[in-house]
Design an enzyme around this catalytic site. Structure first.
Site, PDB file in Angstrom:
ATOM      1  N   SER A  50      -8.536  -0.969   1.080  1.00 11.28           N
ATOM      2  CA  SER A  50      -7.748  -1.037   2.312  1.00 11.28           C
ATOM      3  C   SER A  50      -8.673  -0.777   3.493  1.00 11.28           C
ATOM      4  O   SER A  50      -9.817  -0.361   3.324  1.00 11.28           O
ATOM      5  CB  SER A  50      -6.667   0.034   2.275  1.00 11.28           C
ATOM      6  OG  SER A  50      -7.291   1.305   2.205  1.00 11.28           O
ATOM      7  N   LYS A  51      -8.140  -0.993   4.656  1.00 12.23           N
ATOM      8  CA  LYS A  51      -8.904  -0.756   5.872  1.00 12.23           C
ATOM      9  C   LYS A  51      -9.345   0.715   5.932  1.00 12.23           C
ATOM     10  O   LYS A  51     -10.490   1.025   6.242  1.00 12.23           O
ATOM     11  CB  LYS A  51      -8.013  -1.084   7.072  1.00 12.23           C
ATOM     12  CG  LYS A  51      -8.797  -1.468   8.270  1.00 12.23           C
ATOM     13  CD  LYS A  51      -7.921  -1.949   9.385  1.00 12.23           C
ATOM     14  CE  LYS A  51      -8.717  -1.771  10.651  1.00 12.23           C
ATOM     15  NZ  LYS A  51      -7.969  -1.670  11.848  1.00 12.23           N
ATOM     16  N   ARG A  52      -8.397   1.582   5.582  1.00 11.42           N
ATOM     17  CA  ARG A  52      -8.687   3.010   5.651  1.00 11.42           C
ATOM     18  C   ARG A  52      -9.797   3.392   4.667  1.00 11.42           C
ATOM     19  O   ARG A  52     -10.768   4.058   5.032  1.00 11.42           O
ATOM     20  CB  ARG A  52      -7.414   3.814   5.359  1.00 11.42           C
ATOM     21  CG  ARG A  52      -7.591   5.316   5.498  1.00 11.42           C
ATOM     22  CD  ARG A  52      -6.292   6.045   5.212  1.00 11.42           C
ATOM     23  NE  ARG A  52      -5.712   5.701   3.910  1.00 11.42           N
ATOM     24  CZ  ARG A  52      -6.121   6.208   2.750  1.00 11.42           C
ATOM     25  NH1 ARG A  52      -7.096   7.079   2.703  1.00 11.42           N
ATOM     26  NH2 ARG A  52      -5.540   5.843   1.616  1.00 11.42           N
TER      27      ARG A  52
END
Ligand code: GLU
Length: 495
Positions: free
Chosen positions: A263-265
């Site tokens: 994910s982006k995170r």
């Protein structure tokens, strides 16, 4: 396999910057097209105008260009299959949605937001955790299946807001063969009567995607695994339209090294560049990114690892794409980057450093940069590191790295002073790596200390940091005056 000519498409929605997973999807489509002498089509799926982000389309073009993937048909290139931006094809979709209504496979629905909420609440109360608008519930809603036909007619004529929904059969199994996953089956009872045409007249992704894939004669749909659950709806649409379904191939997810989907995170946490544009702005080599992405879910089945885009076009095949998630290995990415970077000549790299670090300043001597490059080349992973790790070639260190300072011991000042004295006597013309090395050897023998005792503080004094290229050639390049000045300053400041 169909025996149609190969036509594949990359169909991003311009709702944000192109993600690295999207770039890999584009690449696999491109490689597949080229390996079959087929066409690579770019279609912009921008039917959800509220989510369209300005600049996102340019970002897509820029990323493809950077990787050298040439688009055969697309919004900028044109082509024989009409417009390639879905927002410009709006009229087409209503016509097809209505065809499905006529054939009894879709229907008009007039339910308001409140009607839908009431239905969901009612079902939830009676113990249904995920209420759907489906074969059962549609019977008690306001749609052309429950209303008398004159009433439906009247509402349509009066322009009452409505959607068109897919009439998903109640209990059927939708089965299809995925090139990567084999036979996949879904039960229709888990599906919603998908909205195909929204009340603003825009199609949803599902309708537009299927209609366009058909009209654009797409032979193979190659896309990320996240779209697998949409495929049964698409298969139903192909059946209802009486069209041949393209070959389906769903690519494995890209996984984080720490587990789970990247994910982006998670990417941020691990310093993994997540958007295609980050690779451009972080000075990655495009050939390295292409080679790395090609292997992120695929391999040629031998132990070869280095392949240019052109070679990949020859050897790529869908049957060697893996099913399981592909873990993003950042070390491997840097390994590829080092490889492609080192393939360039020192001159080419020097030109790039001049651009990155000196804004192409004409005062910067390219010959000097070339020498810096040749000393540093084996130690840097990306071209911007010639500047960040080799800054000392261009200016005296202002500070000394804290970690490296630990190696500055009580003996250091005296040793450094001894070395300074020796090299101070070397005439400028003989200030060469081997003379400097001999001086160091003589000193440590005389003082009966290890080489590191002198070299660590010397490196710190001259470069300000604890690691870098070989010291003696670096000192030769810096020149006598600079080296002595730096040693004096360090002695003064570090005591
Ligand atoms: N527009 C979808 C996306 O953003 C396309 C999915 C597909 O390839 O069907 O990825």
């Amino acid at each position: 396999m169909t025996d149609q000519p190969v036509r594949v498409r990359f169909a991003p929605s311009p709702t944000g910057y192109l993600h690295i997973g999207g770039l890999r999807t584009a690449l696999y489509n491109y490689l597949f097209a080229r390996s079959h002498g087929g066409k690579f089509i770019l279609r912009i799926e921008d039917t959800d105008l509220s989510r369209t982000v300005e600049g996102a389309e340019d970002d897509i073009f820029q990323a493809l260009e950077w990787c050298d993937m040439k688009v055969d048909e697309g919004p900028r290139e044109g082509g024989d299959y009409g417009l390639y931006r879905q927002s410009e094809r709006k009229e087409i979709y209503r016509e097809y949605a209505e065809k499905l209504v006529e054939s009894g496979n879709a229907y008009y629905a007039f339910d308001s937001e409140e009607d839908l909420t009431r239905m969901r609440e009612r079902l939830q109360k009676s113990g249904n955790p995920s209420p759907k608008y489906d074969a059962i519930t549609r019977q008690s809603m306001n749609n052309s299946l429950t209303l008398p036909s004159e009433e439906t007619e009247r509402r349509l004529n009066e322009g009452e807001p409505h959607v068109i929904r897919l009439k998903v059969p109640r209990r059927e199994v939708v089965r299809f063969e995925d090139e990567i996953r084999g036979i996949v089956s879904f039960e229709t009872k888990g599906l919603d009567d998908q909205v195909l045409l929204k009340s603003d007249g825009m199609p949803t992704y599902h309708l537009a995607n299927v209609v366009d894939d058909h009209l654009m004669k797409i032979s193979h749909v190659i896309r990320g695994e996240e779209w697998l659950s949409s495929t049964p709806k698409h298969i139903l649409l192909y059946q209802f339209f009486g069209w041949e379904t393209p070959v389906m191939a769903h690519l494995p997810l890209i996984m984080s090294p720490s587990g789970g989907k990247l994910s982006k995170r998670k990417a941020e946490e691990q310093g993994i560049p997540i958007n295609a544009r980050d690779y451009i702005s972080d000075y990655y080599e495009p050939e390295a990114v292409v080679n790395f992405l090609a292997y992120l879910g695929w391999s040629p089945g031998d132990d070869s690892e280095i392949h240019s885009l052109e070679e990949l076009c020859q050897i790529f095949s869908l049957d060697r794409v893996i099913k399981a998630g592909a873990v993003f290995n950042q070390k491997k990415l840097l390994w590829y980057n080092e490889h492609y970077m080192r393939e360039r000549t020192d001159r080419q790299l020097a030109e790039q450093v001049k651009e990155i670090a000196f804004d192409n300043d004409t005062d910067v001597e390219i010959d000097y940069l070339e020498k810096v490059v040749s000393l540093m080349k084996e130690r840097v992973s990306k071209v911007d590191e010639f500047d960040s790790l080799g800054r000392f070639f261009f200016e005296d260190p202002e500070e000394y790295d804290k970690k490296a300072l630990k190696k500055w011991s009580d003996e250091s000042p005296d040793l450094i002073a001894g070395y300074r004295e020796r090299i101070g006597e070397i005439p400028e013309a003989e200030f060469k790596a081997d003379t400097l090395k001999t001086a160091a050897k003589e000193l440590i023998e005389e003082r009966e200390v290890g080489f590191g005792k002198l070299m660590m503080p010397l490196r710190l004094a001259v470069t300000g940091i604890g690691f870098g290229p070989e010291m003696f050639p670096a000192m030769e390049l810096l020149g006598k005056e600079t080296v002595l000045r730096r040693i004096d300053r360090a002695a003064e400041r570090l005591g």
